[in-house]
Design a protein around this motif. Structure first.
Motif, PDB file in Angstrom:
ATOM      1  N   LYS A 283     -33.990  10.327  10.736  1.00 32.08           N
ATOM      2  CA  LYS A 283     -33.286  10.605  12.061  1.00 32.08           C
ATOM      3  C   LYS A 283     -32.836  12.006  11.892  1.00 32.08           C
ATOM      4  N   TYR A 284     -32.417  12.596  10.918  1.00 34.85           N
ATOM      5  CA  TYR A 284     -31.729  13.978  10.670  1.00 34.85           C
ATOM      6  C   TYR A 284     -33.175  14.925  11.062  1.00 34.85           C
ATOM      7  N   GLU A 285     -34.012  14.646  10.374  1.00 33.95           N
ATOM      8  CA  GLU A 285     -35.286  15.323  10.613  1.00 33.95           C
ATOM      9  C   GLU A 285     -35.796  15.450  12.096  1.00 33.95           C
ATOM     10  N   ALA A 286     -35.545  14.420  12.498  1.00 33.97           N
ATOM     11  CA  ALA A 286     -35.856  14.329  14.209  1.00 33.97           C
ATOM     12  C   ALA A 286     -35.160  15.147  15.049  1.00 33.97           C
ATOM     13  N   LYS A 287     -33.783  14.850  14.837  1.00 31.25           N
ATOM     14  CA  LYS A 287     -32.884  15.677  15.719  1.00 31.25           C
ATOM     15  C   LYS A 287     -32.530  17.103  15.094  1.00 31.25           C
ATOM     16  N   ILE A 288     -32.313  17.548  13.974  1.00 34.43           N
ATOM     17  CA  ILE A 288     -32.144  18.558  13.354  1.00 34.43           C
ATOM     18  C   ILE A 288     -33.006  19.573  13.031  1.00 34.43           C
ATOM     19  N   GLY A 289     -33.835  18.833  12.086  1.00 35.62           N
ATOM     20  CA  GLY A 289     -34.954  19.772  11.316  1.00 35.62           C
ATOM     21  C   GLY A 289     -35.102  19.318   9.979  1.00 35.62           C
ATOM     22  N   PRO A 290     -35.604  20.089   9.012  1.00 31.87           N
ATOM     23  CA  PRO A 290     -35.664  19.777   7.647  1.00 31.87           C
ATOM     24  C   PRO A 290     -34.336  19.481   6.861  1.00 31.87           C
ATOM     25  N   VAL A 291     -34.427  18.349   6.082  1.00 34.84           N
ATOM     26  CA  VAL A 291     -33.099  18.025   5.416  1.00 34.84           C
ATOM     27  C   VAL A 291     -32.910  19.327   4.273  1.00 34.84           C
ATOM     28  N   PRO A 292     -31.735  19.859   4.099  1.00 35.87           N
ATOM     29  CA  PRO A 292     -31.750  20.880   2.959  1.00 35.87           C
ATOM     30  C   PRO A 292     -31.994  20.049   1.667  1.00 35.87           C
ATOM     31  N   ARG A 293     -32.862  20.501   0.944  1.00 40.78           N
ATOM     32  CA  ARG A 293     -33.393  19.810  -0.428  1.00 40.78           C
ATOM     33  C   ARG A 293     -33.679  20.893  -1.621  1.00 40.78           C
ATOM     34  N   THR A 294     -32.427  21.128  -2.345  1.00 41.05           N
ATOM     35  CA  THR A 294     -32.556  22.148  -3.367  1.00 41.05           C
ATOM     36  C   THR A 294     -33.253  21.273  -4.494  1.00 41.05           C
ATOM     37  N   PRO A 295     -34.310  21.744  -5.277  1.00 37.74           N
ATOM     38  CA  PRO A 295     -35.065  21.002  -6.476  1.00 37.74           C
ATOM     39  C   PRO A 295     -34.165  20.871  -7.618  1.00 37.74           C
ATOM     40  N   TYR A 296     -34.274  19.804  -8.248  1.00 38.87           N
ATOM     41  CA  TYR A 296     -33.204  19.347  -9.162  1.00 38.87           C
ATOM     42  C   TYR A 296     -33.173  20.461 -10.196  1.00 38.87           C
ATOM     43  N   GLN A 297     -34.190  21.109 -10.634  1.00 39.42           N
ATOM     44  CA  GLN A 297     -34.266  21.957 -11.474  1.00 39.42           C
ATOM     45  C   GLN A 297     -33.220  23.245 -11.414  1.00 39.42           C
ATOM     46  N   GLU A 298     -33.313  23.649  -9.838  1.00 39.06           N
ATOM     47  CA  GLU A 298     -32.425  24.656  -9.530  1.00 39.06           C
ATOM     48  C   GLU A 298     -31.162  24.275  -9.170  1.00 39.06           C
ATOM     49  N   GLY A 299     -30.899  23.007  -8.807  1.00 36.96           N
ATOM     50  CA  GLY A 299     -29.640  22.645  -8.643  1.00 36.96           C
ATOM     51  C   GLY A 299     -28.696  22.273  -9.860  1.00 36.96           C
ATOM     52  N   ILE A 300     -29.403  21.674 -10.927  1.00 36.38           N
ATOM     53  CA  ILE A 300     -28.715  21.454 -12.129  1.00 36.38           C
ATOM     54  C   ILE A 300     -28.549  22.840 -12.821  1.00 36.38           C
ATOM     55  N   LYS A 301     -29.437  23.806 -12.706  1.00 35.35           N
ATOM     56  CA  LYS A 301     -29.228  25.191 -13.410  1.00 35.35           C
ATOM     57  C   LYS A 301     -27.900  25.782 -12.829  1.00 35.35           C
ATOM     58  N   LYS A 302     -27.925  25.601 -11.506  1.00 35.94           N
ATOM     59  CA  LYS A 302     -26.606  26.274 -10.852  1.00 35.94           C
ATOM     60  C   LYS A 302     -25.591  25.726 -11.194  1.00 35.94           C
ATOM     61  N   THR A 303     -25.433  24.473 -11.309  1.00 34.60           N
ATOM     62  CA  THR A 303     -24.339  23.637 -11.876  1.00 34.60           C
ATOM     63  C   THR A 303     -23.821  23.893 -13.301  1.00 34.60           C
ATOM     64  N   LEU A 304     -24.863  23.802 -13.997  1.00 42.61           N
ATOM     65  CA  LEU A 304     -24.349  24.191 -15.523  1.00 42.61           C
ATOM     66  C   LEU A 304     -23.971  25.648 -15.609  1.00 42.61           C
ATOM     67  N   HIS A 305     -24.511  26.538 -14.666  1.00 39.65           N
ATOM     68  CA  HIS A 305     -23.871  27.687 -14.825  1.00 39.65           C
ATOM     69  C   HIS A 305     -22.219  27.934 -14.261  1.00 39.65           C
ATOM     70  N   TRP A 306     -22.232  26.982 -13.573  1.00 41.81           N
ATOM     71  CA  TRP A 306     -20.725  26.952 -12.789  1.00 41.81           C
ATOM     72  C   TRP A 306     -19.972  26.537 -14.067  1.00 41.81           C
ATOM     73  N   MET A 307     -20.363  25.469 -14.452  1.00 42.15           N
ATOM     74  CA  MET A 307     -19.421  24.831 -15.735  1.00 42.15           C
ATOM     75  C   MET A 307     -19.270  25.750 -16.688  1.00 42.15           C
ATOM     76  N   GLN A 308     -20.253  26.636 -17.245  1.00 43.32           N
ATOM     77  CA  GLN A 308     -20.234  27.429 -18.161  1.00 43.32           C
ATOM     78  C   GLN A 308     -19.367  28.566 -17.987  1.00 43.32           C
ATOM     79  N   GLN A 309     -19.422  29.067 -16.707  1.00 44.23           N
ATOM     80  CA  GLN A 309     -18.307  30.048 -16.314  1.00 44.23           C
ATOM     81  C   GLN A 309     -16.980  29.508 -16.599  1.00 44.23           C
ATOM     82  N   LYS A 310     -16.660  28.332 -16.212  1.00 43.05           N
ATOM     83  CA  LYS A 310     -15.377  27.661 -16.231  1.00 43.05           C
ATOM     84  C   LYS A 310     -14.665  27.503 -17.786  1.00 43.05           C
ATOM     85  N   MET A 311     -15.646  27.332 -18.538  1.00 44.47           N
ATOM     86  CA  MET A 311     -15.377  27.373 -19.800  1.00 44.47           C
ATOM     87  C   MET A 311     -14.951  28.615 -20.602  1.00 44.47           C
TER      88      MET A 311
END
Length: 311
Positions: A283-311
Motif C-alpha cells: 500500500k505504501y509503495e503504491a501511494k508513496i514509493g519505495p519503503v525505506p529499507r536500510t540493510p541489516y548489516q548497515e543498520g546494526i553497524k550504526k546502532t552498535l556505533h551509537w551504543m559504543q559512543q554512549k559508553m
C-alpha cells in the motif's frame, strides 16, 4: 506540516522522528519526562524546542501542542502499566488535538493483528487480537478513528536503532557492545522482522506530511525477515563478537516471570517469536514509493556505533 509535537521524544522512535522532522525543516517540540535526556539529545538542535512534561498530565500536553500541525504519539509504557496508562494517554492526546485543531500520527506495533496465517499482512487484514496487549492497542486505534480527528495509524515490526533501548534486540546488542555473553529472545531459526528506527521515521513523516494519507492504517515492513542466526553472523563480523549467545525460550521467560512483572507480561507476546507477523508494504509503495529499507548489516553497524559512543 510546519510544526510538530513528538510525545516520547527520548525513546527510540521518538528520537528518530525528531531527527527526521528536523532534517525536513519542520519545527519540533520534543516532549518527554526526562529533562536531562532531552537536553543531552537535543540541546544543540536549532529546530528543536525541549519540553519536559508528562504525557499523562493533560495541561502539559495541551501546552506543548500549542501551534503544532501534527502530534506524533511515540509514548511507551512498561507492559505492566499498559492497561492503566495507554487509554488515559490517548484521551489526553485527543483532547489536545481537539483544542489546537491538530492531526495525530500514532506509532503502533503489530499486536492488534493477533495470530496471522498470511505470508504478508496488509492493512485490510482483519484484526483479531488474542492477547491483552493486542486488545489494548486495538482499543487505542478505535478511539482515534472514532474521535473525528484526522489521524494515521502506522504499524511497525519490532524496532532497533540509535537510542532504541526498550526493545528485544537492544538487549542482545547491549551485551555484545559490553563484551558479555548475550541473550537472544526466541528461536534462532525463525525469520522475524526488525525495522531500523530511522527508516520507520522516514516513512511515517512522509505519510504525516501529506493530506490524503490520514484516517487510514499503514504497514511499514522492515528490510526483510531475518533469523537470529543471520543476526549473530552480522554481529560476529561487525563487532568481532566471539562469545556464545544464549537463546531465551518461552519456558525460561515464564519461569523468570514468577519473580519479575515485566517478564510475566512478555510471555503472552512470545507467539511472535514462533509465528511472526510479517507486514506488507504494498500500500505504501503504491501511494508513496519505495519503503525505506536500510540493510541489516548497515543498520546494526550504526546502532552498535551509537551504543559504543554512549559508553
Amino acid at each position: 506540516m510546519k510544526k510538530a509535537l513528538v510525545l516520547g521524544a527520548t525513546g527510540g522512535m521518538g528520537y528518530a522522528l525528531v531527527r527526521e522532522l528536523g532534517n525536513r525543516g519542520v519545527e519540533v517540540v520534543a516532549f518527554s519526562r526526562g529533562k536531562e535526556k532531552l537536553h543531552a539529545l537535543y540541546q544543540h538542535e536549532p529546530r528543536v524546542t525541549i519540553f519536559p512534561g508528562d504525557a499523562l498530565v493533560e495541561k502539559d500536553v495541551i501546552e506543548a501542542a500549542d501551534g503544532v500541525d501534527v502530534i506524533f504519539h511515540a509514548v511507551s509504557f512498561p507492559y505492566p502499566e499498559w492497561e492503566e496508562k495507554h487509554p488515559l494517554c490517548i484521551e489526553i492526546i485527543v483532547r489536545a488535538a481537539e483544542i489546537h485543531h491538530a492531526k495525530i500520527a500514532l506509532v503502533d506495533n503489530i499486536y492488534a493483528y493477533g495470530r496471522q496465517s498470511k505470508i504478508e499482512v496488509n492493512e485490510d487484514t482483519k484484526k483479531e487480537p488474542h492477547t491483552k496487549k493486542g486488545n489494548i492497542r486495538l482499543a487505542m486505534e478505535n478511539r482515534l478513528k472514532g474521535s473525528g480527528i484526522p489521524s494515521l495509524i502506522v504499524h511497525l515490526p519490532d524496532v532497533y536503532g540509535p537510542n532504541a533501548e526498550n526493545t528485544i534486540l537492544h538487549e542482545t546488542l547491549k551485551n555484545v557492545v559490553q563484551h558479555k555473553t548475550a541473550n537472544f529472545v526466541g528461536d534462532l531459526k525463525v525469520a522475524r522482522e526488525y525495522i531500523f528506527t530511522l527508516d520507520a521515521a522516514k516513512a511515517m513523516v512522509e505519510l504525516a506530511s501529506r493530506e490524503d494519507t490520514y484516517n487510514q492504517n499503514w504497514n511499514i515492513p522492515s528490510a526483510h525477515p531475518i533469523t537470529g542466526e543471520e543476526i549473530i553472523e552480522i554481529l560476529r563480523k561487525e563487532a568481532g563478537y566471539k562469545k556464545p549467545i544464549r537463546t531465551v525460550s518461552k519456558t525460561m521467560i515464564r519461569f523468570i516471570g514468577i519473580f519479575h512483572p515485566f517478564m510475566r507480561e512478555l510471555v503472552e507476546m512470545m507467539y511472535l517469536t514462533e509465528d511472526p507477523v510479517i507486514l506488507s508494504g504494498k500500500k505504501y509503495e503504491a501511494k508513496i514509493g519505495p519503503v525505506p529499507r536500510t540493510p541489516y548489516q548497515e543498520g546494526i553497524k550504526k546502532t552498535l556505533h551509537w551504543m559504543q559512543q554512549k559508553m
